[in-house]
Design an enzyme around this catalytic site. Structure first.
Site, mmCIF file in Angstrom:
data_model
loop_
_atom_site.group_PDB
_atom_site.id
_atom_site.type_symbol
_atom_site.label_atom_id
_atom_site.label_comp_id
_atom_site.label_asym_id
_atom_site.label_seq_id
_atom_site.Cartn_x
_atom_site.Cartn_y
_atom_site.Cartn_z
ATOM 1 N N ARG A 1 139.450 2.974 109.762
ATOM 2 C CA ARG A 1 140.190 3.630 108.684
ATOM 3 C C ARG A 1 141.519 4.194 109.163
ATOM 4 O O ARG A 1 142.558 4.014 108.524
ATOM 5 C CB ARG A 1 139.341 4.747 108.068
ATOM 6 C CG ARG A 1 138.150 4.281 107.264
ATOM 7 C CD ARG A 1 137.348 5.468 106.751
ATOM 8 N NE ARG A 1 136.251 5.054 105.888
ATOM 9 C CZ ARG A 1 135.064 4.663 106.336
ATOM 10 N NH1 ARG A 1 134.836 4.633 107.641
ATOM 11 N NH2 ARG A 1 134.109 4.301 105.495
ATOM 12 N N ILE A 2 141.491 4.906 110.294
ATOM 13 C CA ILE A 2 142.728 5.532 110.774
ATOM 14 C C ILE A 2 143.702 4.473 111.266
ATOM 15 O O ILE A 2 144.899 4.527 110.966
ATOM 16 C CB ILE A 2 142.417 6.564 111.873
ATOM 17 C CG1 ILE A 2 141.571 7.702 111.292
ATOM 18 C CG2 ILE A 2 143.706 7.121 112.465
ATOM 19 C CD1 ILE A 2 141.075 8.690 112.325
ATOM 20 N N ASP B 1 140.707 -4.945 117.898
ATOM 21 C CA ASP B 1 139.422 -4.299 117.649
ATOM 22 C C ASP B 1 138.372 -5.403 117.659
ATOM 23 O O ASP B 1 138.445 -6.323 116.841
ATOM 24 C CB ASP B 1 139.421 -3.571 116.298
ATOM 25 C CG ASP B 1 138.198 -2.689 116.098
ATOM 26 O OD1 ASP B 1 137.079 -3.128 116.442
ATOM 27 O OD2 ASP B 1 138.348 -1.559 115.607
ATOM 28 N N CYS C 1 145.282 10.117 119.750
ATOM 29 C CA CYS C 1 144.717 11.098 118.822
ATOM 30 C C CYS C 1 143.262 10.754 118.539
ATOM 31 O O CYS C 1 142.741 11.061 117.466
ATOM 32 C CB CYS C 1 145.516 11.127 117.517
ATOM 33 S SG CYS C 1 147.180 11.809 117.661
ATOM 34 N N ASP D 1 146.657 14.461 121.666
ATOM 35 C CA ASP D 1 146.028 15.464 120.797
ATOM 36 C C ASP D 1 144.594 15.721 121.229
ATOM 37 O O ASP D 1 143.965 16.652 120.742
ATOM 38 C CB ASP D 1 146.053 14.989 119.338
ATOM 39 C CG ASP D 1 145.470 16.023 118.382
ATOM 40 O OD1 ASP D 1 145.921 17.187 118.431
ATOM 41 O OD2 ASP D 1 144.568 15.682 117.605
ATOM 42 N N GLU E 1 137.324 19.452 126.488
ATOM 43 C CA GLU E 1 138.123 20.331 125.641
ATOM 44 C C GLU E 1 137.494 21.716 125.604
ATOM 45 O O GLU E 1 136.293 21.828 125.356
ATOM 46 C CB GLU E 1 138.233 19.763 124.216
ATOM 47 C CG GLU E 1 139.039 18.484 124.169
ATOM 48 C CD GLU E 1 139.224 17.937 122.758
ATOM 49 O OE1 GLU E 1 138.540 18.440 121.828
ATOM 50 O OE2 GLU E 1 140.044 17.020 122.579
ATOM 51 N N HIS F 1 144.037 19.169 119.804
ATOM 52 C CA HIS F 1 143.063 18.497 118.940
ATOM 53 C C HIS F 1 143.091 19.080 117.526
ATOM 54 O O HIS F 1 142.058 19.455 116.973
ATOM 55 C CB HIS F 1 141.655 18.591 119.516
ATOM 56 C CG HIS F 1 140.748 17.513 119.000
ATOM 57 N ND1 HIS F 1 139.572 17.165 119.599
ATOM 58 C CD2 HIS F 1 140.850 16.696 117.902
ATOM 59 C CE1 HIS F 1 138.976 16.190 118.928
ATOM 60 N NE2 HIS F 1 139.735 15.887 117.876
#
Length: 310
Positions: free
Chosen positions: A151-152, A171, A226, A252, A257, A275
């Protein structure tokens, strides 16, 4: 089972905005924002924010649980296999922050290509006469490579068209138009000026961008991540930035993290965000609503939009 007064209890695990959830609830459903042990014991649904861990120990405290609704798509902190063993679906919310993340990609890309940080420093520090020494680039006419065409990735491709960027994509699982499909990661890297990552972090994908693949990229390329921090070998990226072979790196996401300080963070051609590109006000509203709707759907016997698989 439901409590004696037939109220179905939905507990918030992590910060959940009640005004986004309560309009979706039925009359017999109650949202509990700060659940006690007693609330957990009788809860039939849990709306879980990204940083909250749902493990076997927590599941043991929630014997009445019928559904876990996770904001976002990452389930790193949710024991999906154990939930599945107990017959508890883990609802996820793909697409809820797609636009936010895709826009974040271009925020990083434009900041690096247009050299916003060094130019801001010139003006702020009164060094106007040095502006000709900063090489400002364009997106038009260059090639953007997209690794991961979900989707992104598809949304990024749509935005790229508005900048007159040529688009390539790789992909191994998604359907990609033949005109932009690459057979391998290496082919995409060799043909792209800018690369954006939108792949899951799997054992095979860890350090997807490594020293060998960085060396195969075009001199002056820019990478934006990202997606997941572990996709990029930061040591290798730092060396490529130091040599000038890599012209920019936008991050990002990190692994872990929050991250420990890395020398790459101090490089002038690096942009960093904690993030948050997918955590915009609008994006978060979408994902919380979608998670709540998924929980309500399961409690009502309806199929939710998406469920994580173990």
């Amino acid at each position: 089972m439901a409590s004696l007064n037939n109220t179905q209890k939905l507990v918030a695990l992590g910060s959940v905005e009640p005004d986004l959830v309560r309009p979706l609830l039925a009359e017999n459903q109650q949202l509990v924002l700060d659940p006690t042990e007693e609330d957990l014991a009788t809860a039939e649904a849990a709306i879980v924010r990204a940083a909250y861990r749902v493990d076997r120990e927590l599941l043991d405290k929630m014997p009445s649980l019928k559904v876990i609704a996770r904001t976002g798509v990452g389930t790193d902190l949710v024991d999906v296999a154990e939930a599945d063993r107990r017959g508890i679906p883990v609802v996820i919310t793909p697409g809820s922050n797609t636009a936010s993340v895709a826009e974040g990609v271009f925020a990083h890309l434009l900041a690096l290509v247009k050299r916003l940080a060094p130019l801001t420093a010139l003006v702020r520090e009164g060094r106007w006469e040095e502006r000709s020494g900063v090489d400002v680039g364009d997106l038009e006419g260059f090639t953007l490579g997209i690794i991961g065409y979900g989707r992104i990735g598809r949304r990024v491709a749509r935005i790229a068209e508005a900048f007159d960027l040529a688009v390539l994509a790789y992909d191994p699982y998604a359907e990609i138009p033949e005109t932009c499909r690459c057979a391998t990661v290496e082919e995409l890297l060799e043909r792209s000026d800018f690369v954006t990552l939108h792949a899951p972090l799997t054992p095979e994908n860890r350090n997807l961008i490594n020293a060998d693949r960085l060396e195969a990229m075009r001199p002056g390329a820019v990478i934006i991540n990202c997606s997941r921090g572990g996709l990029v070998d930061l040591d290798a990226a730092y060396q490529a930035l130091q040599s000038g072979h890599l012209a920019g790196l936008g991050l990002d996401v990190f692994d872990p993290e929050p991250p420990a300080h890395h020398p790459v963070f101090d490089h002038d051609n690096v942009t960093l965000t904690p993030h948050l590109m997918g955590f915009t006000k609008q994006g978060m509203a979408h994902t919380v609503r979608d998670a709540a709707q998924g929980a309500v759907d399961v409690l009502a016997g309806r199929a939710p939009m998406a469920v994580a698989r173990p």
